[in-house]
Design a protein around this motif. Sequence first.
Motif, PDB file in Angstrom:
ATOM      1  N   PRO A  74       1.152  -1.679  -0.280  1.00 32.55           N
ATOM      2  CA  PRO A  74       0.288   0.012  -0.133  1.00 32.55           C
ATOM      3  C   PRO A  74       0.489   0.843   0.327  1.00 32.55           C
ATOM      4  N   SER A  75       0.179   2.218  -0.435  1.00 30.87           N
ATOM      5  CA  SER A  75       0.883   3.620  -0.406  1.00 30.87           C
ATOM      6  C   SER A  75       1.172   4.236   1.495  1.00 30.87           C
ATOM      7  N   LYS A  76       1.682   4.994   1.449  1.00 33.13           N
ATOM      8  CA  LYS A  76       1.271   5.892   2.334  1.00 33.13           C
ATOM      9  C   LYS A  76       0.251   6.030   3.419  1.00 33.13           C
ATOM     10  N   VAL A  82       7.801   3.360  12.449  1.00 35.89           N
ATOM     11  CA  VAL A  82       8.266   2.309  11.212  1.00 35.89           C
ATOM     12  C   VAL A  82       9.369   3.183  10.328  1.00 35.89           C
ATOM     13  N   LEU A  83      10.313   1.404  10.122  1.00 37.32           N
ATOM     14  CA  LEU A  83      11.135   1.159   9.642  1.00 37.32           C
ATOM     15  C   LEU A  83      11.554   1.765   8.075  1.00 37.32           C
ATOM     16  N   TYR A 107      11.050   0.199   0.619  1.00 41.16           N
ATOM     17  CA  TYR A 107      10.533   0.221   1.102  1.00 41.16           C
ATOM     18  C   TYR A 107      10.140   0.587   2.440  1.00 41.16           C
ATOM     19  N   ALA A 108       8.722   0.604   3.408  1.00 39.05           N
ATOM     20  CA  ALA A 108       8.968   1.215   5.039  1.00 39.05           C
ATOM     21  C   ALA A 108       8.056   0.038   5.126  1.00 39.05           C
ATOM     22  N   PHE A 143       3.474  -3.943   4.959  1.00 37.95           N
ATOM     23  CA  PHE A 143       5.245  -3.278   4.561  1.00 37.95           C
ATOM     24  C   PHE A 143       3.701  -1.830   3.380  1.00 37.95           C
ATOM     25  N   ARG A 144       5.049  -0.977   2.668  1.00 36.48           N
ATOM     26  CA  ARG A 144       4.212   0.368   2.250  1.00 36.48           C
ATOM     27  C   ARG A 144       5.472   0.336   1.693  1.00 36.48           C
TER      28      ARG A 144
END
Length: 221
Positions: A104-106, A135-136, A141-142, A195-196
């Motif tokens: 997904p997006s933020k 958030v890492l 990606y994050a 994850f995004r």
Amino acid sequence: MADLNKIGNSVAAQFRGLNGRHPGQWPVIPRLLCGLGTLVGVVIVGWFLYLNGQMEELDQGAQEEVKLRDAYKIKVQQAINLEGLRKQKEQVGEYVATLEKQLPSKAEMDALLSDINQAGLGRGLQFELFKPGQVLVKDYYAELPIDIKVTGNYHDVGAFTSDIANLPRIVTLNNMSLNAGKDGVLTLEAVAKTFRYLDREEVDAQRKAAAAKAKGKGAKK
């Protein structure tokens, strides 16, 4: 036997009295031997001064030829498999695009967190803990860890983990711990990781940070 002695004496006589005489005035046999010795000396000197270096260059050229032949074979093989490699590249690109669609997006993260929560409530589970962590941000990606703790019966807990695995977005359950209470109620504790993909600003920030890090290492050297 007498003839051989005569010949030997005749040859020996040609080597007498050579001291002080110009080589051009020597008898035939000494002149021939002197010329032969000079020729052998020239060949030996020429070998060490010229021919030896030429032989080394030939050996290096032969080794280079072998390397070029091997490189040529590899390139020919790559050319033969070029079409197949292009198809593989396209397949990898499609696979990466598919995976990116699962990230997904933020802006969509809140909806994903709601989906995880609804997956548990839809199975009749009680959430005792639902705590998103820090958030890492990785290279591309994050990652968002979420500490969860739910209670319910065995089948509902199992169905919940299955629902999490089948979400359209990528969500994993880590560090799972399952404990049974006195009344048969199960308690599941885990870290759900979602994850995004990074947005444009985050990608630019990552690149600037990587460039600054590389520049700092170069300055230390």
